[in-house]
Design a protein around this motif. Structure first.
Motif, PDB file in Angstrom:
ATOM      1  N   ASP A  51       2.081 -10.123  10.087  1.00 48.99           N
ATOM      2  CA  ASP A  51       1.289  -9.233  10.684  1.00 48.99           C
ATOM      3  C   ASP A  51       1.241  -7.919   9.703  1.00 48.99           C
ATOM      4  O   ASP A  51       2.150  -7.585   9.043  1.00 48.99           O
ATOM      5  CB  ASP A  51       1.754  -8.444  11.940  1.00 48.99           C
ATOM      6  N   ARG A  52       0.112  -7.320   9.109  1.00 47.96           N
ATOM      7  CA  ARG A  52      -0.056  -6.341   8.118  1.00 47.96           C
ATOM      8  C   ARG A  52      -0.303  -5.078   8.798  1.00 47.96           C
ATOM      9  O   ARG A  52      -0.827  -4.481   8.231  1.00 47.96           O
ATOM     10  CB  ARG A  52      -1.004  -6.822   7.158  1.00 47.96           C
ATOM     11  N   HIS A  53      -0.041  -5.080   9.975  1.00 49.31           N
ATOM     12  CA  HIS A  53      -0.625  -3.731  10.649  1.00 49.31           C
ATOM     13  C   HIS A  53       0.545  -2.973  11.287  1.00 49.31           C
ATOM     14  O   HIS A  53       0.375  -2.310  12.486  1.00 49.31           O
ATOM     15  CB  HIS A  53      -1.748  -3.868  11.718  1.00 49.31           C
ATOM     16  N   ILE A  54       1.502  -2.953  10.909  1.00 50.81           N
ATOM     17  CA  ILE A  54       2.809  -2.126  11.360  1.00 50.81           C
ATOM     18  C   ILE A  54       2.862  -1.143  10.107  1.00 50.81           C
ATOM     19  O   ILE A  54       3.371  -1.764   9.090  1.00 50.81           O
ATOM     20  CB  ILE A  54       4.005  -3.035  11.567  1.00 50.81           C
ATOM     21  N   VAL A  55       2.939   0.027  10.295  1.00 50.61           N
ATOM     22  CA  VAL A  55       3.142   0.959   9.158  1.00 50.61           C
ATOM     23  C   VAL A  55       4.549   1.882   9.430  1.00 50.61           C
ATOM     24  O   VAL A  55       4.899   2.073  10.582  1.00 50.61           O
ATOM     25  CB  VAL A  55       2.057   1.905   9.290  1.00 50.61           C
ATOM     26  N   TYR A 110       5.964  12.607   2.464  1.00 56.55           N
ATOM     27  CA  TYR A 110       6.569  11.348   2.943  1.00 56.55           C
ATOM     28  C   TYR A 110       5.762  10.285   2.298  1.00 56.55           C
ATOM     29  O   TYR A 110       4.815  10.336   1.649  1.00 56.55           O
ATOM     30  CB  TYR A 110       5.960  11.331   4.388  1.00 56.55           C
ATOM     31  N   VAL A 111       6.425   9.137   2.579  1.00 57.89           N
ATOM     32  CA  VAL A 111       5.881   7.735   1.979  1.00 57.89           C
ATOM     33  C   VAL A 111       5.432   6.874   2.931  1.00 57.89           C
ATOM     34  O   VAL A 111       6.088   6.668   3.924  1.00 57.89           O
ATOM     35  CB  VAL A 111       6.899   6.983   1.125  1.00 57.89           C
ATOM     36  N   PHE A 112       4.340   6.367   2.926  1.00 57.60           N
ATOM     37  CA  PHE A 112       3.546   5.577   4.011  1.00 57.60           C
ATOM     38  C   PHE A 112       3.603   4.035   3.233  1.00 57.60           C
ATOM     39  O   PHE A 112       3.327   3.785   2.153  1.00 57.60           O
ATOM     40  CB  PHE A 112       2.120   5.855   4.283  1.00 57.60           C
ATOM     41  N   LYS A 113       4.064   3.031   4.229  1.00 65.20           N
ATOM     42  CA  LYS A 113       3.975   1.692   3.601  1.00 65.20           C
ATOM     43  C   LYS A 113       3.700   0.690   4.705  1.00 65.20           C
ATOM     44  O   LYS A 113       3.876   1.061   5.961  1.00 65.20           O
ATOM     45  CB  LYS A 113       5.463   1.152   3.193  1.00 65.20           C
ATOM     46  N   ILE A 114       3.040  -0.552   4.335  1.00 66.65           N
ATOM     47  CA  ILE A 114       2.896  -1.467   5.450  1.00 66.65           C
ATOM     48  C   ILE A 114       4.156  -2.263   5.558  1.00 66.65           C
ATOM     49  O   ILE A 114       4.447  -2.719   4.236  1.00 66.65           O
ATOM     50  CB  ILE A 114       1.602  -2.438   5.095  1.00 66.65           C
ATOM     51  N   LEU A 115       4.650  -2.653   6.573  1.00 70.02           N
ATOM     52  CA  LEU A 115       5.864  -3.297   6.927  1.00 70.02           C
ATOM     53  C   LEU A 115       5.700  -4.579   6.143  1.00 70.02           C
ATOM     54  O   LEU A 115       4.689  -5.329   6.094  1.00 70.02           O
ATOM     55  CB  LEU A 115       6.339  -3.361   8.167  1.00 70.02           C
ATOM     56  N   ASP A 116       6.826  -4.867   5.258  1.00 76.14           N
ATOM     57  CA  ASP A 116       6.754  -6.370   4.503  1.00 76.14           C
ATOM     58  C   ASP A 116       6.947  -7.438   5.579  1.00 76.14           C
ATOM     59  O   ASP A 116       8.127  -7.875   5.656  1.00 76.14           O
ATOM     60  CB  ASP A 116       7.766  -6.272   3.549  1.00 76.14           C
ATOM     61  N   SER A 117       5.631  -7.634   6.010  1.00 73.59           N
ATOM     62  CA  SER A 117       5.721  -8.923   7.056  1.00 73.59           C
ATOM     63  C   SER A 117       4.633  -9.778   6.769  1.00 73.59           C
ATOM     64  O   SER A 117       3.496  -9.423   6.732  1.00 73.59           O
ATOM     65  CB  SER A 117       5.554  -8.236   8.638  1.00 73.59           C
ATOM     66  N   GLN A 118       5.157 -11.033   6.887  1.00 69.75           N
ATOM     67  CA  GLN A 118       3.903 -12.157   6.483  1.00 69.75           C
ATOM     68  C   GLN A 118       3.098 -12.461   7.684  1.00 69.75           C
ATOM     69  O   GLN A 118       1.910 -13.122   7.411  1.00 69.75           O
ATOM     70  CB  GLN A 118       4.595 -13.558   6.003  1.00 69.75           C
ATOM     71  N   ARG A 151       0.878  -1.139  -0.011  1.00 71.41           N
ATOM     72  CA  ARG A 151      -0.008   0.214   0.116  1.00 71.41           C
ATOM     73  C   ARG A 151       0.843   1.395   0.037  1.00 71.41           C
ATOM     74  O   ARG A 151       0.619   2.182   0.583  1.00 71.41           O
ATOM     75  CB  ARG A 151      -1.004  -0.061   1.071  1.00 71.41           C
ATOM     76  N   LYS A 152       1.978   1.205  -0.721  1.00 69.21           N
ATOM     77  CA  LYS A 152       2.970   2.300  -0.799  1.00 69.21           C
ATOM     78  C   LYS A 152       1.994   3.555  -1.268  1.00 69.21           C
ATOM     79  O   LYS A 152       1.543   3.860  -2.146  1.00 69.21           O
ATOM     80  CB  LYS A 152       3.952   2.312  -1.742  1.00 69.21           C
ATOM     81  N   THR A 153       2.084   4.735  -0.505  1.00 71.00           N
ATOM     82  CA  THR A 153       1.407   5.961  -0.516  1.00 71.00           C
ATOM     83  C   THR A 153       2.213   7.154  -0.508  1.00 71.00           C
ATOM     84  O   THR A 153       2.901   7.283   0.751  1.00 71.00           O
ATOM     85  CB  THR A 153      -0.123   5.917   0.159  1.00 71.00           C
TER      86      THR A 153
END
Length: 265
Positions: free
Chosen positions: A69-73, A59-67, A31-33
């Motif tokens: 958990d998808r809720h670390i920004v 700035y650029v926001f991304k969800i951390l590439d983690s299999q 979700r790179k934004t």
């Protein structure tokens, strides 16, 4: 000959599709934004030392590439060379998805920066609502008259080096941190009283609709000055290899038919 031409045409079309296939779901991977703030914005920890407030800028926001958990920004600078913050968030529901990125904030008293509340990606009903340390959450709840999510986990608010790994100890601690909500009265409540988990949602319930109504009515909730979704396709989420295989198989079939045709002649 007609069959050969038809198969060849199909092969060319397959290869053309491989080259020009749109990355419609590419941005779903992280979700790179790209977000531009017109004024300073306060963010939760964990952030680099001195970066509790982001100055106006892009700035650029991304969800951390983690299999797991998808809720670390993570928040990067515009060039993505520095990670300013790695923040815990949970799913936040909205009644209607939009085709634009939406950032919401908690309005602060005059002279203080707005506090980041949630990030909604285009086309999604579920966004990411950010979790604050308890002391900051108590202050924000009283200032905005809206419940604020918090965690009592003993996590560092600042780090001297950017968090790079999804398996690092701080990220692991963020994933395991218990989360509650605190009301403007100072009463602590369970998360389920404020936010409905995605697995439990079959229709917009009153518990979800009510906070959203507050958001719509409160001047504290405003969107970022400008925002655009920067679409990139990682190799792990690409459909191009499959298209390439189809194209190569079609061309191989065409060549085989051509050879067979010559032998018959």
């Amino acid at each position: 000959m007609k069959l050969f031409k038809a198969v060849t045409t199909f092969g060319c079309l397959a290869l053309t599709g491989m080259i020009f296939a749109p990355g419609a779901r590419a941005d779903d991977w992280n979700r790179k934004t790209v977000i531009t703030f017109s004024g300073p914005v306060e963010i939760p920890g964990v952030h680099l030392t001195g970066w509790a407030v982001l100055p106006a800028g892009t700035y650029v926001f991304k969800i951390l590439d983690s299999q797991s958990d998808r809720h670390i920004v993570q928040i990067f600078n515009q060039d993505e060379t520095t990670i300013y913050a790695t923040i815990l968030a949970i799913p936040n529901y909205r009644l209607k998805a939009t085709d634009q990125t939406v950032m919401t904030f908690r309005e602060r008293p005059a002279g203080e920066p707005e506090a980041l509340r949630a990030w909604f990606y285009p086309g999604r009903n579920w966004g990411e609502e950010f979790v604050y340390p308890k002391a900051k959450a108590m202050a924000l709840a009283k200032e905005t008259n809206i419940p604020v999510l918090f965690t009592e986990a003993e996590l560092p608010l600042e780090v001297t080096e950017p968090i790079q790994s999804a398996d690092g100890p701080i990220v692991v601690a963020l994933k395991q941190a218990p989360i509650k909500a605190i009301k403007p009265t100072g009463e602590e409540v369970q998360l389920a009283e404020v936010v409905t988990p995605p697995a439990e949602l079959t229709a917009p319930p009153a518990e979800v609709a009510a906070p959203l109504a507050e958001v719509a009515a409160a001047p504290a909730e405003v969107t970022a000055a400008t925002s655009t979704a920067d679409r990139t396709l990682p190799s792990t989420a690409s459909s191009l290899p499959l298209l390439a295989l189809f194209g190569l198989l079609a061309l191989g079939s065409a060549l085989a038919l051509r050879v067979a045709e010559k032998r018959v002649q």
